[in-house]
Scaffold this motif. Structure first.
Motif, short mmCIF file in Angstrom:
data_model
loop_
_atom_site.label_atom_id
_atom_site.label_comp_id
_atom_site.label_asym_id
_atom_site.label_seq_id
_atom_site.Cartn_x
_atom_site.Cartn_y
_atom_site.Cartn_z
N PHE A 56 54.76 75.64 79.29
CA PHE A 56 55.38 76.78 80.01
C PHE A 56 54.75 77.02 81.38
N LYS A 57 54.07 75.99 81.92
CA LYS A 57 53.41 76.11 83.22
C LYS A 57 54.40 76.52 84.30
N ASP A 58 55.53 75.83 84.35
CA ASP A 58 56.54 76.12 85.38
C ASP A 58 57.85 76.51 84.68
N THR A 59 58.08 77.81 84.54
CA THR A 59 59.25 78.24 83.76
C THR A 59 60.57 77.95 84.48
N ARG A 60 60.51 77.66 85.78
CA ARG A 60 61.76 77.27 86.47
C ARG A 60 62.28 75.95 85.93
N ALA A 61 61.39 75.13 85.33
CA ALA A 61 61.80 73.83 84.80
C ALA A 61 62.27 73.93 83.36
N ILE A 62 62.33 75.15 82.81
CA ILE A 62 62.68 75.33 81.40
C ILE A 62 63.92 76.21 81.25
N ARG A 63 64.76 75.80 80.30
CA ARG A 63 65.94 76.60 79.96
C ARG A 63 65.70 77.23 78.59
N CYS A 64 66.37 78.37 78.34
CA CYS A 64 66.22 79.06 77.06
C CYS A 64 67.60 79.38 76.48
N ALA A 65 67.73 79.19 75.17
CA ALA A 65 68.95 79.60 74.47
C ALA A 65 68.54 80.50 73.30
N VAL A 66 69.24 81.62 73.16
CA VAL A 66 69.02 82.49 72.01
C VAL A 66 70.28 82.42 71.14
N ASN A 67 70.09 82.05 69.89
CA ASN A 67 71.21 81.88 68.96
C ASN A 67 72.32 81.01 69.56
N HIS A 68 71.90 79.88 70.16
CA HIS A 68 72.81 78.83 70.66
C HIS A 68 73.53 79.19 71.95
N THR A 69 73.09 80.25 72.63
CA THR A 69 73.71 80.63 73.91
C THR A 69 72.63 80.67 75.00
N TYR A 70 72.94 80.05 76.15
CA TYR A 70 72.00 80.10 77.27
C TYR A 70 71.74 81.54 77.67
N VAL A 71 70.47 81.87 77.95
CA VAL A 71 70.13 83.23 78.39
C VAL A 71 69.13 83.16 79.54
N GLU A 72 69.00 84.29 80.25
CA GLU A 72 67.98 84.44 81.28
C GLU A 72 66.74 85.07 80.64
N VAL A 73 65.64 85.13 81.44
CA VAL A 73 64.36 85.57 80.87
C VAL A 73 64.34 87.05 80.47
N ASP A 74 65.30 87.83 80.96
CA ASP A 74 65.30 89.25 80.58
C ASP A 74 66.13 89.50 79.32
N HIS A 75 66.60 88.43 78.68
CA HIS A 75 67.40 88.60 77.46
C HIS A 75 66.50 89.03 76.30
N PRO A 76 66.91 90.04 75.52
CA PRO A 76 66.09 90.51 74.39
C PRO A 76 65.96 89.46 73.28
N VAL A 77 64.83 89.47 72.60
CA VAL A 77 64.65 88.65 71.40
C VAL A 77 64.15 89.55 70.29
#
Lengths: 83, 151, 151, 83
Positions: free
Chosen positions: A47-68
């Motif tokens: 997680f050194k460079d989070t710009r290089a990482i994508r995140c999906a919550v429950n199979h949907t792409y989300v931004e970093v402010d998405h709740p978990v």
């Protein structure tokens, strides 16, 4: 909460999936990543460079402010390269 | 309206024949097949391994297919993407669209592969002369996908 | 770099397999297949007869193919166009391009069929509910060909 | 000079090909068409609207001011509709 890692994120962390129970201050993707980073050098490296990482919550792409929350499936991976 | 993720190779002729069979409203069939090249960025490639995110992959491909059907008057669509280890010359992906009209069939085919490349959760690892490496996402792929506007 | 005009149907799978066989520099294969529809301009079509100008047809197709190879970095191209009488659901034309890159393969495929439709000397006669008729050239085909600029 | 007719041009004229020896005033496609028109009602009907007709001399598309000569293969046909 179920976490999944793919491609070089998986290789740096050394696992493809894990079940975690983060502390209550983890409320969104950004605070989850902060918490994960502190779990060890593999996580810090992944997680050194989070710009290089994508995140999906429950199979949907989300931004970093998405709740978990407990019960979510949260995946971290590099930009996709299929096709 | 078929989406498949599989390790096995696919038979292009048989897949396309079943896509058009019995539908005489089809005037045009557009197809794209992606294959493993033996060189990438100037380095020899001896094999490719495709990893994906089971569950999300199918959902992403179905979403992309639904978007294509919203945008063009399509008779049918087909996306087959392989995962696992492949050698140069092997098929990776098959995308096909049928329509009454050729422009719709070809545009939708291009759209499907452009969006698949930037939105479907697949990752490629190459075995090269200089060891293994994860393939980097390309800015040109983002630009190709962006031509089609927002989702 | 193959151009064929024939009465017989073609085997799409076999044609595409021989186009890519043994060439591991190919990363993308673009294909268009045109088929006989059972309806045109709101009228039921029971059969289609394709007439052409032997000698000029081959020259025109080879010229179109050469133009595509000038414009895109292609590994190989294939154009097969049928002539004679065909029924709804039958294949009319197969166009295919291979390239290291998907964009070139798909753009060149679209270019080939757009130019073929406006420059290659083929004419369609339809058998319809209301008798036989020659198919009129479409302005939309001229516009599609014009997108690619002058020869 | 060899003449070829295709599609409805052929049907209106009633022949697909013929050998002709036009008079000396036929020097280009336009004067050839004028001469053909006078050969009979089928020709007159075929060449009624020359905007609807394309011409190729020796397998190459040409405009009406293109020269024609003995030995040429000259073809007349409607706009193409293949593909």
């Amino acid at each position: 909460m179920k976490l999944l890692y793919f491609a070089w994120v998986r290789q740096r962390i050394g696992a493809g999936t894990e079940e975690v129970t983060p502390p209550t201050e983890v409320t969104d993707v950004a605070t989850l990543v902060d918490w994960l980073r502190a779990r060890g050098p593999g996580y810090a490296e992944a997680f050194k460079d989070t710009r290089a990482i994508r995140c999906a919550v429950n199979h949907t792409y989300v931004e970093v402010d998405h709740p978990v929350a407990a019960g979510d499936e949260v995946a971290f991976f590099p930009p996709v390269t299929g096709g | 309206m078929t989406v498949r993720v599989q390790e096995a190779d696919f038979d292009i002729g048989a897949e396309l024949a079943s896509l058009t069979a019995g539908n005489t409203a089809v005037g045009g069939l557009g197809v794209f097949v992606g294959l493993v090249r033996d060189v990438a960025d100037g380095t020899g490639v001896s094999a490719l391994t495709l990893e994906h995110y089971p569950g999300m992959t199918e959902k992403a491909l179905e979403g992309i297919e639904a978007e294509a059907r919203d945008r063009w008057p399509l008779e049918d669509t087909l996306i087959i993407h392989r995962v696992g280890r492949m050698l140069p010359g092997d098929n990776i992906v098959l995308v096909a669209c049928t329509s009454a009209h050729r422009q719709a069939a070809l545009d939708a085919t291009t759209f499907l592969i452009d969006w698949l490349k930037t939105k479907a959760p697949f990752w490629k690892r190459e075995e090269t002369d200089q060891g293994e490496r994860w393939v980097d996402a390309r800015e040109s792929d983002d630009q190709a996908a962006a031509r089609w506007g927002a989702p």
